[in-house]
Design a protein around this motif. Structure first.
Motif, PDB file in Angstrom:
ATOM      1  N   LEU A 193      -2.659  -6.683 -69.736  1.00 31.98           N
ATOM      2  CA  LEU A 193      -3.053  -6.086 -68.458  1.00 31.98           C
ATOM      3  C   LEU A 193      -3.996  -7.016 -67.711  1.00 31.98           C
ATOM      4  CD1 LEU A 193      -3.016  -3.592 -66.595  1.00 31.98           C
ATOM      5  CD2 LEU A 193      -5.020  -2.768 -67.847  1.00 31.98           C
ATOM      6  N   ALA A 194      -3.659  -7.332 -66.459  1.00 36.65           N
ATOM      7  CA  ALA A 194      -4.513  -8.182 -65.627  1.00 36.65           C
ATOM      8  C   ALA A 194      -5.310  -7.343 -64.641  1.00 36.65           C
ATOM      9  CB  ALA A 194      -3.664  -9.215 -64.884  1.00 36.65           C
ATOM     10  N   SER A 195      -4.645  -6.416 -63.948  1.00 40.35           N
ATOM     11  CA  SER A 195      -5.333  -5.571 -62.977  1.00 40.35           C
ATOM     12  C   SER A 195      -4.474  -4.357 -62.673  1.00 40.35           C
ATOM     13  CB  SER A 195      -5.626  -6.341 -61.688  1.00 40.35           C
ATOM     14  OG  SER A 195      -4.415  -6.720 -61.047  1.00 40.35           O
ATOM     15  N   ARG A 196      -5.137  -3.331 -62.146  1.00 41.74           N
ATOM     16  CA  ARG A 196      -4.413  -2.127 -61.737  1.00 41.74           C
ATOM     17  C   ARG A 196      -5.031  -1.579 -60.468  1.00 41.74           C
ATOM     18  NH1 ARG A 196      -3.048   3.345 -65.319  1.00 41.74           N
ATOM     19  NH2 ARG A 196      -1.608   4.257 -63.778  1.00 41.74           N
ATOM     20  N   ASP A 197      -4.221  -1.509 -59.453  1.00 44.59           N
ATOM     21  CA  ASP A 197      -4.624  -0.906 -58.191  1.00 44.59           C
ATOM     22  C   ASP A 197      -3.996   0.480 -58.175  1.00 44.59           C
ATOM     23  OD1 ASP A 197      -5.264  -0.170 -55.647  1.00 44.59           O
ATOM     24  OD2 ASP A 197      -4.414  -1.924 -54.657  1.00 44.59           O
ATOM     25  N   LYS A 198      -4.738   1.464 -58.646  1.00 47.37           N
ATOM     26  CA  LYS A 198      -4.173   2.789 -58.862  1.00 47.37           C
ATOM     27  C   LYS A 198      -3.534   3.311 -57.587  1.00 47.37           C
ATOM     28  CE  LYS A 198      -5.258   6.921 -61.542  1.00 47.37           C
ATOM     29  NZ  LYS A 198      -4.216   6.626 -62.526  1.00 47.37           N
ATOM     30  N   GLY A 199      -2.312   3.794 -57.748  1.00 41.14           N
ATOM     31  CA  GLY A 199      -1.574   4.308 -56.608  1.00 41.14           C
ATOM     32  C   GLY A 199      -0.734   3.265 -55.900  1.00 41.14           C
ATOM     33  N   ARG A 200      -0.915   1.969 -56.257  1.00 43.53           N
ATOM     34  CA  ARG A 200      -0.197   0.922 -55.531  1.00 43.53           C
ATOM     35  C   ARG A 200       0.558  -0.043 -56.443  1.00 43.53           C
ATOM     36  NH1 ARG A 200      -3.588  -2.181 -51.224  1.00 43.53           N
ATOM     37  NH2 ARG A 200      -1.463  -2.910 -50.810  1.00 43.53           N
ATOM     38  N   ARG A 201      -0.148  -0.661 -57.398  1.00 42.75           N
ATOM     39  CA  ARG A 201       0.520  -1.663 -58.213  1.00 42.75           C
ATOM     40  C   ARG A 201      -0.201  -1.879 -59.537  1.00 42.75           C
ATOM     41  NH1 ARG A 201       1.673  -6.711 -55.855  1.00 42.75           N
ATOM     42  NH2 ARG A 201       2.104  -5.551 -53.951  1.00 42.75           N
ATOM     43  N   LEU A 202       0.533  -2.530 -60.453  1.00 38.08           N
ATOM     44  CA  LEU A 202       0.016  -2.859 -61.776  1.00 38.08           C
ATOM     45  C   LEU A 202       0.423  -4.296 -62.064  1.00 38.08           C
ATOM     46  CD1 LEU A 202      -1.223  -1.552 -64.443  1.00 38.08           C
ATOM     47  CD2 LEU A 202       1.134  -1.224 -65.159  1.00 38.08           C
ATOM     48  N   GLU A 203      -0.521  -5.123 -62.467  1.00 36.99           N
ATOM     49  CA  GLU A 203      -0.217  -6.534 -62.695  1.00 36.99           C
ATOM     50  C   GLU A 203      -0.513  -6.925 -64.132  1.00 36.99           C
ATOM     51  OE1 GLU A 203      -2.158 -10.559 -61.069  1.00 36.99           O
ATOM     52  OE2 GLU A 203      -0.932  -9.546 -59.541  1.00 36.99           O
ATOM     53  N   LEU A 204       0.432  -7.634 -64.739  1.00 35.85           N
ATOM     54  CA  LEU A 204       0.282  -8.159 -66.093  1.00 35.85           C
ATOM     55  C   LEU A 204       0.329  -9.678 -66.051  1.00 35.85           C
ATOM     56  CD1 LEU A 204       2.863  -5.868 -67.968  1.00 35.85           C
ATOM     57  CD2 LEU A 204       0.477  -5.355 -67.406  1.00 35.85           C
ATOM     58  N   LYS A 205      -0.259 -10.305 -67.046  1.00 32.32           N
ATOM     59  CA  LYS A 205      -0.188 -11.765 -67.155  1.00 32.32           C
ATOM     60  C   LYS A 205       0.334 -12.139 -68.533  1.00 32.32           C
ATOM     61  CE  LYS A 205      -5.045 -12.228 -68.596  1.00 32.32           C
ATOM     62  NZ  LYS A 205      -6.352 -12.847 -68.279  1.00 32.32           N
ATOM     63  N   ALA A 206       0.900 -13.331 -68.627  1.00 30.45           N
ATOM     64  CA  ALA A 206       1.503 -13.776 -69.876  1.00 30.45           C
ATOM     65  C   ALA A 206       0.462 -13.871 -70.982  1.00 30.45           C
ATOM     66  CB  ALA A 206       2.184 -15.122 -69.677  1.00 30.45           C
ATOM     67  N   ASN A 207       0.854 -13.491 -72.180  1.00 31.59           N
ATOM     68  CA  ASN A 207       0.001 -13.574 -73.369  1.00 31.59           C
ATOM     69  C   ASN A 207       0.262 -14.909 -74.054  1.00 31.59           C
ATOM     70  OD1 ASN A 207      -1.345 -13.274 -75.791  1.00 31.59           O
ATOM     71  ND2 ASN A 207       0.068 -11.735 -76.623  1.00 31.59           N
ATOM     72  N   PRO A 208      -0.647 -15.902 -73.932  1.00 31.46           N
ATOM     73  CA  PRO A 208      -0.391 -17.231 -74.497  1.00 31.46           C
ATOM     74  C   PRO A 208      -0.348 -17.231 -76.024  1.00 31.46           C
ATOM     75  CG  PRO A 208      -2.649 -17.070 -73.713  1.00 31.46           C
ATOM     76  CD  PRO A 208      -1.964 -15.820 -73.270  1.00 31.46           C
ATOM     77  N   ALA A 209      -0.880 -16.173 -76.651  1.00 35.47           N
ATOM     78  CA  ALA A 209      -0.896 -16.102 -78.120  1.00 35.47           C
ATOM     79  C   ALA A 209       0.242 -15.246 -78.665  1.00 35.47           C
ATOM     80  CB  ALA A 209      -2.245 -15.548 -78.585  1.00 35.47           C
ATOM     81  N   TYR A 210       1.229 -14.930 -77.851  1.00 39.31           N
ATOM     82  CA  TYR A 210       2.324 -14.064 -78.283  1.00 39.31           C
ATOM     83  C   TYR A 210       3.036 -14.695 -79.471  1.00 39.31           C
ATOM     84  CZ  TYR A 210       6.575 -11.219 -77.936  1.00 39.31           C
ATOM     85  OH  TYR A 210       7.631 -10.386 -78.197  1.00 39.31           O
ATOM     86  N   HIS A 211       3.293 -13.902 -80.487  1.00 40.25           N
ATOM     87  CA  HIS A 211       3.801 -14.426 -81.758  1.00 40.25           C
ATOM     88  C   HIS A 211       5.221 -14.975 -81.677  1.00 40.25           C
ATOM     89  CE1 HIS A 211       4.853 -10.157 -81.570  1.00 40.25           C
ATOM     90  NE2 HIS A 211       5.888 -10.410 -82.336  1.00 40.25           N
ATOM     91  N   LEU A 212       6.008 -14.575 -80.666  1.00 41.14           N
ATOM     92  CA  LEU A 212       7.360 -15.094 -80.522  1.00 41.14           C
ATOM     93  C   LEU A 212       7.442 -16.254 -79.530  1.00 41.14           C
ATOM     94  CD1 LEU A 212       9.502 -11.808 -80.547  1.00 41.14           C
ATOM     95  CD2 LEU A 212       8.998 -13.373 -82.443  1.00 41.14           C
ATOM     96  N   GLY A 213       6.285 -16.715 -79.065  1.00 46.73           N
ATOM     97  CA  GLY A 213       6.257 -17.865 -78.168  1.00 46.73           C
ATOM     98  C   GLY A 213       5.766 -17.530 -76.775  1.00 46.73           C
ATOM     99  N   GLN A 214       5.351 -18.547 -76.042  1.00 46.26           N
ATOM    100  CA  GLN A 214       4.848 -18.384 -74.685  1.00 46.26           C
ATOM    101  C   GLN A 214       5.902 -17.742 -73.790  1.00 46.26           C
ATOM    102  OE1 GLN A 214       1.809 -19.302 -73.288  1.00 46.26           O
ATOM    103  NE2 GLN A 214       2.430 -18.641 -71.250  1.00 46.26           N
ATOM    104  N   PRO A 215       5.587 -16.620 -73.134  1.00 47.66           N
ATOM    105  CA  PRO A 215       6.561 -15.984 -72.240  1.00 47.66           C
ATOM    106  C   PRO A 215       6.961 -16.898 -71.089  1.00 47.66           C
ATOM    107  CG  PRO A 215       4.769 -14.475 -72.769  1.00 47.66           C
ATOM    108  CD  PRO A 215       4.353 -15.829 -73.275  1.00 47.66           C
ATOM    109  N   GLY A 216       8.196 -16.748 -70.634  1.00 49.11           N
ATOM    110  CA  GLY A 216       8.694 -17.565 -69.535  1.00 49.11           C
ATOM    111  C   GLY A 216       8.187 -17.125 -68.183  1.00 49.11           C
ATOM    112  N   LEU A 217       7.818 -15.845 -68.049  1.00 49.33           N
ATOM    113  CA  LEU A 217       7.241 -15.349 -66.803  1.00 49.33           C
ATOM    114  C   LEU A 217       5.723 -15.464 -66.888  1.00 49.33           C
ATOM    115  CD1 LEU A 217       9.351 -12.081 -66.371  1.00 49.33           C
ATOM    116  CD2 LEU A 217       9.691 -14.254 -65.185  1.00 49.33           C
ATOM    117  N   GLU A 218       5.105 -15.945 -65.819  1.00 42.10           N
ATOM    118  CA  GLU A 218       3.654 -16.106 -65.818  1.00 42.10           C
ATOM    119  C   GLU A 218       2.953 -14.810 -65.428  1.00 42.10           C
ATOM    120  OE1 GLU A 218       0.973 -18.547 -62.870  1.00 42.10           O
ATOM    121  OE2 GLU A 218       1.793 -19.895 -64.394  1.00 42.10           O
ATOM    122  N   THR A 219       3.519 -14.127 -64.456  1.00 41.50           N
ATOM    123  CA  THR A 219       2.927 -12.887 -63.957  1.00 41.50           C
ATOM    124  C   THR A 219       4.014 -11.836 -63.771  1.00 41.50           C
ATOM    125  OG1 THR A 219       1.232 -14.144 -62.773  1.00 41.50           O
ATOM    126  CG2 THR A 219       1.534 -11.842 -62.140  1.00 41.50           C
TER     127      THR A 219
END
Length: 517
Positions: A193-219
């Motif tokens: 979780l990166a940020s949440r603008d309640k009622g409007r949007r939710l933003e996630l960011k890539a987890n660099p420590a993900y056990h299956l490898g660096q995600p291809g999407l950054e945001t």
């Protein structure tokens, strides 16, 4: 105001070019449109699509299931059972870490399995299995003991999010909705979780420590529209992707492509084999129905594009379906062999003074199903079968599939999840009186044997052989007519690479998704 001197303007251009080369262009952001705002960020507190979708990005499960039905590692590297599926040992991936930096522990898995399957838990896994014990059996191992043999248990836990015991272990279940983990989740998934603008949007960011490898999407950004279901028009030009559920899809917007639905089930025709409906007790009559129905036309005209025709119930495990165009002549021939004749000018078949008349009940709230039923009735009439379409309420629908009300023919659907065996619909012992879902009364010792083994065998050569046997028998016996996969087609931009919706989950490989130019 004096303008920039020529040398100053040149310097500004050079600096802009150099800065752009160093910083690079802004990477495109993946945006998914949801049919409503997630009410919680704990996927074990709600079964709604927005909650479950966001949860697939934040949390991980023990296993994953690919489009071919194969079980793949996720948090668990290996799994085995020595007693036919009653006791399972999972070896966990030592690389897996929570978003707060702590390592995944077997206690996290034991805690999750023991807690979220309790009947009072409101999530989709509530009451799923009866677990005798889920215990730590090693530094990276957990043992799960069930009350019954479940040979496909590793498949059943696919897409079940594992929760952090160090965050929720001491929190009573009734307090979970108010706990910070429901608004600021800590998972092991590919995105945080990166940020949440309640009622409007939710933003996630890539987890660099993900056990299956660096995600291809950054945001990853989630936006929503407060509608019961999304249409292609809702998604087009506003988001990278969205699951469509508002009626059939007739055209795909420019710059997008439509991916097939992943689950949750299939549409089918069920024939009542009760004594008071003698027509459909005869195999030849059921075969004639199929030959006259014109499934392919029905599917394309009523369900739209992006749906898959089916010859059987095993989603993702059958080859190319047989093409089924309406053939009234072949259907009439089958009926005539059974003693039916067209004696009146309207062409409706008769036998022993009884006209071929039946009622096709269909769930009224599904406009695509109602449209399909009307096309079916038109095609069937050309073969001498007088079929009346009757839209019914959801209450009546539940009464029919629950076995408490008689019927002639039903156009319905069956939900398929990893934990539910198809035997519940087809096995002769799974009658509604016995608590099962076999509401048609069909019984076949041969099919019983096949589906019993299918509900217990892992993907592989033997399972493929059993699926082929099942489909072959059903093509002859026709206890049901299978129509198409029911689910939500996934509309995505052409620039999105990687999505391959599986039979139960479209996000099983979301860490590999990428946005191109």
């Amino acid at each position: 105001m004096r303008g920039l001197r020529p040398w100053a303007l040149l310097l500004a251009v050079v600096l802009a070019c150099v800065t752009g080369a160093w910083l690079g262009r802004a990477r495109p952001v993946y945006t998914e449109l949801l049919p409503g705002e997630p009410s919680t960020l704990n996927p074990h507190l709600s079964v709604t699509a927005p909650v479950q979708t966001v949860g697939r990005f934040i949390y991980s499960s023990l296993t994953r299931v690919d489009p071919g039905g194969a079980i793949l590692p996720d948090l668990a590297l290996t799994w085995e059972s020595g007693d036919g599926g009653r006791t399972w040992h999972f070896e966990l991936d030592p690389r897996a870490k929570w978003h707060d930096g702590r390592s995944l522990r077997p206690a996290d898995v034991a805690f999750t399995l023991s807690t979220v399957t309790q009947p009072e838990c409101p999530g989709p896994w509530s009451g799923m299995w009866r677990i005798v014990a889920a215990t730590v059996s090693g530094e990276h191992e957990v043992e799960v003991v069930l009350t019954e043999q479940r040979p496909l248990f590793p498949r059943e836990v696919a897409a079940m999010p594992i929760l952090p015991q160090h965050v929720l272990g001491l929190v009573p279940l009734r307090q979970w909705p108010q706990h910070q983990a429901s608004s600021a989740p800590i998972g092991t998934g590919p995105f945080t979780l990166a940020s949440r603008d309640k009622g409007r949007r939710l933003e996630l960011k890539a987890n660099p420590a993900y056990h299956l490898g660096q995600p291809g999407l950054e945001t990853v950004t989630f936006i929503w529209k407060r509608v019961p279901a999304l249409s292609a028009k809702d998604v087009a030009g506003r988001a990278t992707a969205g699951a469509l559920g508002r009626g059939p899809v007739w055209s795909v917007p420019k710059g997008y492509r439509l991916l097939p639905a992943s689950g949750p089930g299939f549409a089918f025709i069920a024939f009542s084999l009760a004594a008071d409906v003698p027509f459909f007790q005869e195999r030849g009559v059921r075969q004639a129905w199929v030959r006259a129905s014109g499934r392919d036309e029905v599917m394309h005209r009523a369900a739209g594009i992006g749906v898959r025709p089916l010859d059987g119930p095993y989603l993702g495990e059958q080859g190319a379906p047989i093409r089924l165009a309406s053939d009234p002549a072949a259907a009439r021939s089958l009926l005539e062999r059974a003693g039916w004749r067209a004696k009146d000018r309207d062409g409706i078949m008769q036998r022993d003074g009884v006209r071929f008349q039946a009622t096709l009940e269909v769930l009224g709230q599904r406009s695509d199903f109602v449209a399909a039923a009307r096309i079916l009735a038109r095609n069937l009439r050309q073969a001498g079968m007088d079929v009346t379409v009757k839209p019914i309420s959801f209450e009546r629908y539940l009464q029919v599939i629950g076995g408490s009300e008689p019927f002639h023919v039903l156009l319905g659907y069956w939900s398929v999840v990893p934990s539910l065996g198809i035997g519940a619909l087809f096995h002769s012992t799974a009658s509604t009186q016995a608590g099962g879902a076999n509401f048609t009364g069909y019984a076949s010792p041969v099919l019983d044997k096949i589906v019993w083994e299918l509900d217990r065998v892992q993907p592989g050569v033997r399972r493929s052989e059993l699926v082929a046997e099942c489909l072959g028998l059903m093509a002859v016996e026709v206890p049901y007519q299978f129509l198409w996969a029911v689910g939500e087609p996934f509309l995505v931009r052409d620039t999105l690479k990687g999505p391959q919706p599986g039979p139960f989950d479209r996000y099983w490989n979301v860490h590999l998704w990428k946005l191109g130019g």
